[in-house]
Design an enzyme around this catalytic site. Sequence first.
Site, PDB file in Angstrom:
ATOM      1  N   HIS A  26      35.938  -1.964   8.385  1.00 46.39           N
ATOM      2  CA  HIS A  26      35.075  -3.083   8.738  1.00 46.39           C
ATOM      3  C   HIS A  26      35.433  -3.686  10.082  1.00 46.39           C
ATOM      4  O   HIS A  26      36.518  -3.490  10.597  1.00 46.39           O
ATOM      5  CB  HIS A  26      35.116  -4.174   7.654  1.00 46.39           C
ATOM      6  CG  HIS A  26      36.435  -4.868   7.525  1.00 46.39           C
ATOM      7  ND1 HIS A  26      37.401  -4.452   6.636  1.00 46.39           N
ATOM      8  CD2 HIS A  26      36.956  -5.940   8.157  1.00 46.39           C
ATOM      9  CE1 HIS A  26      38.452  -5.249   6.729  1.00 46.39           C
ATOM     10  NE2 HIS A  26      38.201  -6.159   7.654  1.00 46.39           N
ATOM     11  N   HIS A 120      29.034  -6.306  20.818  1.00 47.45           N
ATOM     12  CA  HIS A 120      27.982  -6.335  19.808  1.00 47.45           C
ATOM     13  C   HIS A 120      28.311  -5.385  18.660  1.00 47.45           C
ATOM     14  O   HIS A 120      29.212  -4.570  18.768  1.00 47.45           O
ATOM     15  CB  HIS A 120      26.634  -5.922  20.417  1.00 47.45           C
ATOM     16  CG  HIS A 120      26.613  -4.524  20.953  1.00 47.45           C
ATOM     17  ND1 HIS A 120      26.960  -4.220  22.249  1.00 47.45           N
ATOM     18  CD2 HIS A 120      26.307  -3.337  20.374  1.00 47.45           C
ATOM     19  CE1 HIS A 120      26.861  -2.911  22.440  1.00 47.45           C
ATOM     20  NE2 HIS A 120      26.464  -2.351  21.312  1.00 47.45           N
ATOM     21  N   GLU A 166      22.762  -4.763  18.528  1.00 45.63           N
ATOM     22  CA  GLU A 166      21.956  -3.686  19.099  1.00 45.63           C
ATOM     23  C   GLU A 166      21.165  -3.057  17.964  1.00 45.63           C
ATOM     24  O   GLU A 166      21.686  -2.892  16.856  1.00 45.63           O
ATOM     25  CB  GLU A 166      22.866  -2.648  19.751  1.00 45.63           C
ATOM     26  CG  GLU A 166      22.137  -1.494  20.388  1.00 45.63           C
ATOM     27  CD  GLU A 166      23.083  -0.505  21.061  1.00 45.63           C
ATOM     28  OE1 GLU A 166      22.570   0.460  21.647  1.00 45.63           O
ATOM     29  OE2 GLU A 166      24.324  -0.695  20.991  1.00 45.63           O
TER      30      GLU A 166
END
Length: 178
Positions: A26, A120, A166
């Site tokens: 993660h 991002h 994105e």
Amino acid sequence: MAFTTEQHPGVVNQPAEVTRGFTLNHSMMRIKDPERSLAFYTGVLGMRVLRRLDFQELNFSLYFLQCPQEGAEPPEDAGERTVWTFSQRGLLELTHNWGSEDDPELKFHDGNSEPQGFGHICIAVPDLDAAVAWFDENEVEFIKRPEQGKLPDVAFIRDPDGYWIEVIEPARLPDLGR
């Protein structure tokens, strides 16, 4: 011969045997208001919350989210689901420090304004046009639409805390970077 890795300065061709089985589980982002962020990530991006972990003595909660994958059903039992969650790939951890939602001055750095750092996360979608229409319907803020700028077919949206996301349709990108 099967593909192993691209060759670039600094790339190690044969990783150490001890790293076999390492998995990126993660990435974590801090959030101000869990209700607002969870509504965005589950309602707009279609993710599901696999596990919430509360740390009373440290005054924070962790929410582990995943884009649902066919055949990847988490266990019902909370303990087994915790182990399962930490065995997955590509999860998003949202960290909420209790009380932050009540601080009108608190804003998190998105990493794209100065000083730049984190940039991002990316969500792949099966149909970029449908995703853009869905984002418009849900009044999601665009940083860049697919038809804008020098990277066609790549969009950037903003989450409730200002982080960039994105959005791509992989099938549109075979010539990206060529």
